[in-house]
Design a protein around this motif. Structure first.
Motif, short mmCIF file in Angstrom:
data_model
loop_
_atom_site.label_atom_id
_atom_site.label_comp_id
_atom_site.label_asym_id
_atom_site.label_seq_id
_atom_site.Cartn_x
_atom_site.Cartn_y
_atom_site.Cartn_z
N TYR A 63 0.80 -1.22 0.00
CA TYR A 63 0.00 0.00 0.00
C TYR A 63 0.83 1.28 0.00
CZ TYR A 63 -3.46 -3.51 1.07
OH TYR A 63 -4.25 -4.62 1.00
N LYS A 64 0.49 2.18 -0.92
CA LYS A 64 1.21 3.44 -1.09
C LYS A 64 1.10 4.32 0.15
CE LYS A 64 0.05 3.61 -6.03
NZ LYS A 64 -0.71 4.35 -7.06
N GLU A 65 -0.09 4.40 0.72
CA GLU A 65 -0.36 5.38 1.76
C GLU A 65 0.08 4.95 3.15
OE1 GLU A 65 -3.84 5.34 -1.26
OE2 GLU A 65 -2.55 3.90 -0.23
N ALA A 66 0.48 3.70 3.30
CA ALA A 66 0.86 3.18 4.62
C ALA A 66 2.33 2.80 4.61
CB ALA A 66 0.00 1.97 4.98
N SER A 67 3.15 3.64 5.20
CA SER A 67 4.58 3.34 5.24
C SER A 67 5.08 3.13 6.67
CB SER A 67 5.38 4.46 4.58
OG SER A 67 5.18 5.69 5.25
N ILE A 68 4.53 3.91 7.60
CA ILE A 68 5.01 3.83 8.99
C ILE A 68 4.52 2.56 9.67
CG2 ILE A 68 4.98 4.94 11.26
CD1 ILE A 68 4.64 7.62 9.76
N ILE A 69 3.22 2.32 9.63
CA ILE A 69 2.67 1.16 10.36
C ILE A 69 2.95 -0.16 9.65
CG2 ILE A 69 0.87 2.49 11.53
CD1 ILE A 69 -1.12 1.43 9.48
N THR A 70 3.47 -0.11 8.43
CA THR A 70 3.86 -1.35 7.74
C THR A 70 5.37 -1.57 7.76
OG1 THR A 70 3.97 -0.22 5.60
CG2 THR A 70 1.86 -1.27 6.20
N SER A 71 6.10 -0.64 8.40
CA SER A 71 7.57 -0.74 8.48
C SER A 71 8.19 -0.89 7.09
CB SER A 71 8.00 -1.91 9.37
OG SER A 71 7.62 -1.68 10.70
N ARG A 72 7.83 0.03 6.21
CA ARG A 72 8.42 0.02 4.87
C ARG A 72 9.94 0.16 4.97
NH1 ARG A 72 5.87 4.23 0.78
NH2 ARG A 72 4.08 2.85 1.20
N PRO A 73 10.70 -0.54 4.13
CA PRO A 73 12.17 -0.42 4.18
C PRO A 73 12.62 1.03 4.05
CG PRO A 73 11.54 -2.24 2.76
CD PRO A 73 10.27 -1.53 3.13
N PRO A 74 13.74 1.38 4.69
CA PRO A 74 14.23 2.76 4.64
C PRO A 74 14.47 3.24 3.21
CG PRO A 74 15.44 1.47 6.25
CD PRO A 74 14.60 0.51 5.49
N GLU A 75 14.39 4.55 3.03
CA GLU A 75 14.53 5.13 1.70
C GLU A 75 15.87 4.80 1.06
OE1 GLU A 75 12.96 7.20 -1.54
OE2 GLU A 75 12.01 6.47 0.30
N TYR A 76 16.94 4.78 1.85
CA TYR A 76 18.26 4.52 1.24
C TYR A 76 18.33 3.11 0.66
CZ TYR A 76 19.85 1.73 5.29
OH TYR A 76 20.00 0.76 6.26
N ILE A 77 17.59 2.17 1.24
CA ILE A 77 17.55 0.81 0.69
C ILE A 77 16.70 0.77 -0.57
CG2 ILE A 77 16.69 -1.53 1.09
CD1 ILE A 77 17.60 -1.36 3.94
N LEU A 78 15.54 1.40 -0.53
CA LEU A 78 14.65 1.40 -1.69
C LEU A 78 15.27 2.10 -2.89
CD1 LEU A 78 11.20 2.16 0.03
CD2 LEU A 78 12.04 -0.05 -0.81
N ARG A 79 16.09 3.11 -2.63
CA ARG A 79 16.70 3.85 -3.72
C ARG A 79 17.99 3.21 -4.23
NH1 ARG A 79 17.40 9.77 -1.71
NH2 ARG A 79 18.41 9.95 -3.74
N SER A 80 18.61 2.38 -3.45
CA SER A 80 19.87 1.77 -3.89
C SER A 80 19.68 0.40 -4.50
CB SER A 80 20.85 1.67 -2.71
OG SER A 80 20.33 0.85 -1.68
#
Length: 327
Positions: A63-80
């Motif tokens: 889900y796009k709108e849920a990042s905090i409560i789903t513990s989305r991977p950190p931005e540096y990981i997603l971008r690398s």
């Protein structure tokens, strides 16, 4: 290294970090300077990427709108590292296991043909099993038929429907216990004329077709409980309450409603209890989820287990590489 490595295990055990470390080791030419450049560049800028790619098998990360409560991977990981099936749908959209299986299995097969090393990482057992062993489609739904079967269950009892199922699909009748699954098995047969057990045998996944190695991460119960508690506390510090406020919308899909944190924080927002109670409810729900996940994965004898209490994330990745070279 096998082209496709599955990393599974309970929530909060550390799968994301291990997958990240493994991705770096699969392509050892990636240097610290490259990772720093990723952090310093904008999303629009040209970014040198690590060659290994990661496919998420976590149903709450869709889900796009849920990042905090789903513990989305950190931005540096997603971008690398290229990631798939993270933030790819809206919380108002329906997205089934079959949808995921259809899209992800095609993606994995396509990337494998291009000789791209892949890591499948996630704790949603049903989604992992669908990828590995397949899932049947095409049965559809019939709400009227389902209501009639539910009515029969109320009038004659669950065992009456089980006997009906035994006549057309004895194999499934012996396996299923809860009413919902009995009704679904009867629905599949009535709609297709094919027993559910036969449908399942016809389903084909990636296991046996592609070179796959499955690793499971586990840790002591007390250690995992501590990690879960810290994760939930961090969610609240990072704005979980404000995120849930935005998620509480009339068109929230039934699947998205099940994200841990929505119901618990909604109770706080509605004045039913204080914020500390909301936190404790989230911790409790997450521990229960972790227990269910471990029960699911323990039953799969294909999994090679690594005790993450003993190894740091990088060491666990090293163990995966070594184990794979020895096979």
């Amino acid at each position: 290294m096998s082209n496709i490595t599955f990393i599974v295990g309970p929530t909060a055990v550390g799968k994301t970090e291990v997958a990240y470390q493994l991705a770096k080791k699969i392509n050892p030419s990636t240097s610290l300077s490259v990772l720093r450049s990723v952090l310093n560049q904008s999303k629009e800028g040209a970014v040198e990427r690590i060659k290994a790619e990661i496919v998420s098998a976590d149903s709450m990360l869709f889900y796009k709108e849920a990042s905090i409560i789903t513990s989305r991977p950190p931005e540096y990981i997603l971008r690398s590292i290229p990631h798939y099936f993270i933030g790819n749908i809206s919380v108002k959209d329906s997205y089934s296991v079959f949808d995921y299986f259809t899209e992800s299995s095609k993606l994995i097969s396509d990337l494998h043909r291009k000789n791209i090393p892949l890591i499948v990482c996630g704790g949603s057992g049903l989604y992992v099993k669908a990828l590995l062993d397949g899932i049947f489609g095409g049965a559809g739904e019939d709400k009227d038929l389902r209501k009639k079967l539910e009515g029969k269950a109320k009038e004659f009892g669950k065992e009456y429907l089980r006997e009906e199922l035994r006549k057309v699909d004895p194999e499934t009748a012996e396996k299923v216990k809860d009413l919902r699954r009995i009704i679904r098995a009867l629905e599949v047969y009535r709609l297709t004329g094919v027993p559910l057990s036969q449908k399942k045998k016809e389903a084909k996944g990636l296991w046996g077709k592609l070179p796959i190695k499955i690793f499971g991460l586990r840790m002591k119960k007390e250690s995992l409980r501590e990690r879960i508690d810290k994760r939930v506390e961090n969610m609240f510090s990072c704005g979980a309450v404000d995120e849930v406020k935005k998620l509480l919308r009339p068109d929230l899909s039934p699947a998205a409603e099940k994200i841990i944190g929505i119901k618990e924080i909604a109770g706080f927002l509605n004045g039913e209890y204080d914020i500390e109670t909301a936190k404790e409810l989230m911790k409790q729900a997450t521990r229960q989820l972790a227990k269910r996940q471990m029960t699911w994965f323990r039953a799969d004898k294909r999994i090679n287990w690594i005790d993450i209490d003993t190894f740091a994330a990088e060491e666990a990745a090293d163990k995966m590489l070594k184990d794979d070279k020895q096979k």
